[in-house]
Write an enzyme that holds these catalytic residues in place. Sequence first.
Site, mmCIF file in Angstrom:
data_model
loop_
_atom_site.group_PDB
_atom_site.id
_atom_site.type_symbol
_atom_site.label_atom_id
_atom_site.label_comp_id
_atom_site.label_asym_id
_atom_site.label_seq_id
_atom_site.Cartn_x
_atom_site.Cartn_y
_atom_site.Cartn_z
ATOM 1 N N ASP A 2 0.888 -1.543 0.266
ATOM 2 C CA ASP A 2 0.242 -0.303 0.039
ATOM 3 C C ASP A 2 1.069 1.357 -0.003
ATOM 4 O OD1 ASP A 2 -2.917 1.073 0.444
ATOM 5 O OD2 ASP A 2 -2.111 1.603 1.826
ATOM 6 N N GLU A 29 0.741 -0.748 -5.285
ATOM 7 C CA GLU A 29 -0.222 0.013 -5.187
ATOM 8 C C GLU A 29 -0.144 1.633 -5.463
ATOM 9 O OE1 GLU A 29 -2.539 2.894 -4.004
ATOM 10 O OE2 GLU A 29 -1.908 2.255 -2.317
ATOM 11 N N ASP A 69 -11.471 0.552 -0.120
ATOM 12 C CA ASP A 69 -11.663 1.999 -0.154
ATOM 13 C C ASP A 69 -12.720 2.510 -1.317
ATOM 14 O OD1 ASP A 69 -9.492 2.228 2.281
ATOM 15 O OD2 ASP A 69 -7.967 2.721 0.814
#
Length: 526
Positions: free
Chosen positions: A312, A359, A412
């Site tokens: 991430d 990501e 998200d």
Amino acid sequence: MSGPGGPVGEAASVAGVWGGRAAGVLLHPTSLPGPHGVGELGPEAVRWLDLLAAAGQRVWQVLPLGPTGYGDSPYQSFSAFAGNPYLIDVGALAAAGLVADAELDPLRALPSRRVDFGGLYALKLPLLRRAADAFLAAGGESEPAFRAFREREAAWLEDFALFMALKEEAGGAPWTSWDRPLRLREPAALADARERLAAEVARQRVWQYWFDAQWSAVKAQAAARGIRVLGDAPIFVALDSADVWAHPELYHLAEDGRPTVVAGVPPDYFSATGQRWGNPLYRWDVLARRGYDWWVSRLRSALERVDLVRIDHFRGFAAYWEVPAEEPTAVRGRWVEGPGADLFATLRRELGGLPVVAEDLGVITPDVEELRDSFGLPGMKVLQFAFAGGPDDPYLPHNYPRDCVVYTGTHDNDTTRAWYETAPEAERDHVRRYLGRPDEEVVAGLVRLAFASVADLAVVPLQDHLGLGSEARMNTPGRESGNWTWRFAWEDVPGWLAPHLRGLAEVYGRLGPTGPVDTPYRRSVL
């Protein structure tokens, strides 16, 4: 060259890890059905794998598996190495005689369609304590498998178990508020705490052993069905974590343990004040002198549990937004150069490859793209981001490289149905014209578009396969509570779904080879 999760070379592409094009589903284990208030690593997880296999899905993507801290977020974990005890299958504990079946009744009274984290804390953790005490009283500490687990994971396990015992003693207070001797890890204070809290430290070890054994069993069941697991590792760790408490020298901290600078992102179109995440920032100079040992250990541990890791906020390795800790917002920050290629060259050498997905969402600069591409790391494409611009938008499928992972949306995002229903009419019109479909067929059309794209891996959240709305959203960034609670029930899954997805996988070349896959994570089971 062989490495964690399968054959890898200088660069481990998605297709290289999965042997060609593949499709998968995003679902965190907490969202699984089950009778005990939260998804668990037991029969319902195996039933989920059966569904994936019947649907021709070769990938199960999960969120971080660590113990959740502030806001119940898997991205704010008490440890980058430990497992979440909420996921332990308590039915297996009852079957082993460690608790009575009747003791599970309070958990059975918890909601079945959402996770009540407060209820789990009040009910499941005391149950796990009683079960651990029974395990230890029966001589469990001398079991060879438990002893082997403790020895294998000692580098993080002992600090973590003591950290959690101290948090319990402190009523859950963060370690930065503990008495100075414990906060600064003075040897005499630690020795006294280990003796004083020996029972709780022992329980914490047992919980991690159970998680490890049960996840190992689920992972082996996935491998037997030809399914690999795509995991998730946040770039930053939580301040209130065993990682920071045990290794303060690796972070920008003041003498009292509080951070001097924290992570965030600068102001942008979505937020005039940016986002002040509050995570402590690494002292990359210290880590570099140590050969990035903590990061090597972290990824090695992750790749024992999963086959590929999504990292991430990948852009933070090229440059990250540093915010003075005293600032209430992220406005007054600055860009600081990250470790870049030096870190990834070390990881590739030490791990025998880089089974990593970057990501790379948001505003990505050329230095981030160069870092990603120089190590052959696949990036991410999200269809919900594709229709606000023109034909050159990088999120539109006709612009994709093959070596990437395409999503309809992520954890998200709102669900694709809810996103489309609330999108500006110009975007909705673009979607309809791109798909050649009316409103009522857009969600199914976007799922098909992901499967049809050249992306090596197509991943769709289960919510989108089920056509659900905002009630099934997993996370709303910036909202401090009420996230991560969604669960599904088996009656939500229509009988046509599995054959439909298998048909999509077949027609778009995503079925791939059949049969079991190798997995490095075959360990003792409970």
